[in-house]
Design a protein around this motif. Sequence first.
Motif, PDB file in Angstrom:
ATOM      1  N   GLU A  52       0.807  -1.224   0.000  1.00 15.60           N
ATOM      2  CA  GLU A  52       0.000   0.000   0.000  1.00 15.60           C
ATOM      3  C   GLU A  52       0.838   1.271   0.000  1.00 15.60           C
ATOM      4  OE1 GLU A  52      -2.875  -0.236   3.125  1.00 15.60           O
ATOM      5  OE2 GLU A  52      -3.666  -2.136   2.388  1.00 15.60           O
ATOM      6  N   VAL A  53       2.079   1.169   0.479  1.00 16.67           N
ATOM      7  CA  VAL A  53       2.956   2.335   0.577  1.00 16.67           C
ATOM      8  C   VAL A  53       4.338   1.917   0.107  1.00 16.67           C
ATOM      9  CG1 VAL A  53       3.982   4.035   2.134  1.00 16.67           C
ATOM     10  CG2 VAL A  53       1.659   3.220   2.556  1.00 16.67           C
ATOM     11  N   ASP A  55       8.420   3.614  -0.380  1.00 12.44           N
ATOM     12  CA  ASP A  55       9.289   4.773  -0.185  1.00 12.44           C
ATOM     13  C   ASP A  55      10.260   4.888  -1.355  1.00 12.44           C
ATOM     14  OD1 ASP A  55      11.463   3.040   0.260  1.00 12.44           O
ATOM     15  OD2 ASP A  55      11.361   3.229   2.429  1.00 12.44           O
ATOM     16  N   GLN A  82      -1.232  -0.470  -6.404  1.00 16.24           N
ATOM     17  CA  GLN A  82      -2.204   0.368  -5.698  1.00 16.24           C
ATOM     18  C   GLN A  82      -2.044   1.830  -6.136  1.00 16.24           C
ATOM     19  OE1 GLN A  82      -4.546  -0.921  -3.617  1.00 16.24           O
ATOM     20  NE2 GLN A  82      -3.711  -2.923  -4.167  1.00 16.24           N
ATOM     21  N   PRO A  83      -3.112   2.629  -6.077  1.00 18.53           N
ATOM     22  CA  PRO A  83      -3.032   4.034  -6.500  1.00 18.53           C
ATOM     23  C   PRO A  83      -1.914   4.822  -5.807  1.00 18.53           C
ATOM     24  CG  PRO A  83      -5.315   3.407  -6.179  1.00 18.53           C
ATOM     25  CD  PRO A  83      -4.477   2.253  -5.699  1.00 18.53           C
ATOM     26  N   ALA A  84      -1.769   4.640  -4.508  1.00 16.80           N
ATOM     27  CA  ALA A  84      -0.734   5.387  -3.773  1.00 16.80           C
ATOM     28  C   ALA A  84       0.670   5.004  -4.252  1.00 16.80           C
ATOM     29  CB  ALA A  84      -0.864   5.143  -2.272  1.00 16.80           C
ATOM     30  N   VAL A  85       0.861   3.754  -4.584  1.00 18.45           N
ATOM     31  CA  VAL A  85       2.160   3.295  -5.078  1.00 18.45           C
ATOM     32  C   VAL A  85       2.428   3.895  -6.454  1.00 18.45           C
ATOM     33  CG1 VAL A  85       3.499   1.270  -5.805  1.00 18.45           C
ATOM     34  CG2 VAL A  85       2.138   1.186  -3.696  1.00 18.45           C
ATOM     35  N   MET A  87       1.247   6.696  -7.675  1.00 22.96           N
ATOM     36  CA  MET A  87       1.528   8.122  -7.504  1.00 22.96           C
ATOM     37  C   MET A  87       2.942   8.348  -6.987  1.00 22.96           C
ATOM     38  SD  MET A  87      -2.066   9.818  -6.204  1.00 22.96           S
ATOM     39  CE  MET A  87      -2.290   8.763  -4.795  1.00 22.96           C
ATOM     40  N   THR A  88       3.364   7.524  -6.029  1.00 19.85           N
ATOM     41  CA  THR A  88       4.712   7.663  -5.471  1.00 19.85           C
ATOM     42  C   THR A  88       5.775   7.417  -6.531  1.00 19.85           C
ATOM     43  OG1 THR A  88       3.933   6.980  -3.284  1.00 19.85           O
ATOM     44  CG2 THR A  88       6.302   6.829  -3.697  1.00 19.85           C
ATOM     45  N   GLU A  91       5.896  10.484  -8.734  1.00 23.02           N
ATOM     46  CA  GLU A  91       6.440  11.629  -8.002  1.00 23.02           C
ATOM     47  C   GLU A  91       7.951  11.520  -7.818  1.00 23.02           C
ATOM     48  OE1 GLU A  91       4.176  11.745  -4.390  1.00 23.02           O
ATOM     49  OE2 GLU A  91       2.396  12.548  -5.392  1.00 23.02           O
TER      50      GLU A  91
END
Length: 118
Positions: A52-53, A55, A82-85, A87-88, A91
């Motif tokens: 989910e996350v 770094d 996952q969407p958050a991954v 986006m990261t 970014e």
Amino acid sequence: MRIPILKLYNYLLISIQTEIDDQTAIQFQEDLLDEIHKTGSNGVVIDLTSVEVIDSFIAKVLGDVVTMSDLMGAKVVLTGIQPAVAMTLIELGIHMQNVPTALDLEQGLLKLHQELGE
């Protein structure tokens, strides 16, 4: 902790079921490259459904794994991002436009089969 790598025909399947730390990521990179070398596998599916996350270091390792696998003759398909991954990764400037993706492991195997022309 080691991430299990399963062999299915001429493919390697990896399902990351937990958040990974830096040491686990490095160990995974080494283990995967060793498995590609030992088995001669020409395809890899990495399922990230449970992640989910992510770094910056893990994102870099993931990008490096894709590039290194390609250099060793194994095409990588990423599944379950996952969407958050997603986006990261963007970014952080890690663009994987040449890396096939799929929603789940089953579709990932089909995509890998298509990518390899089998």
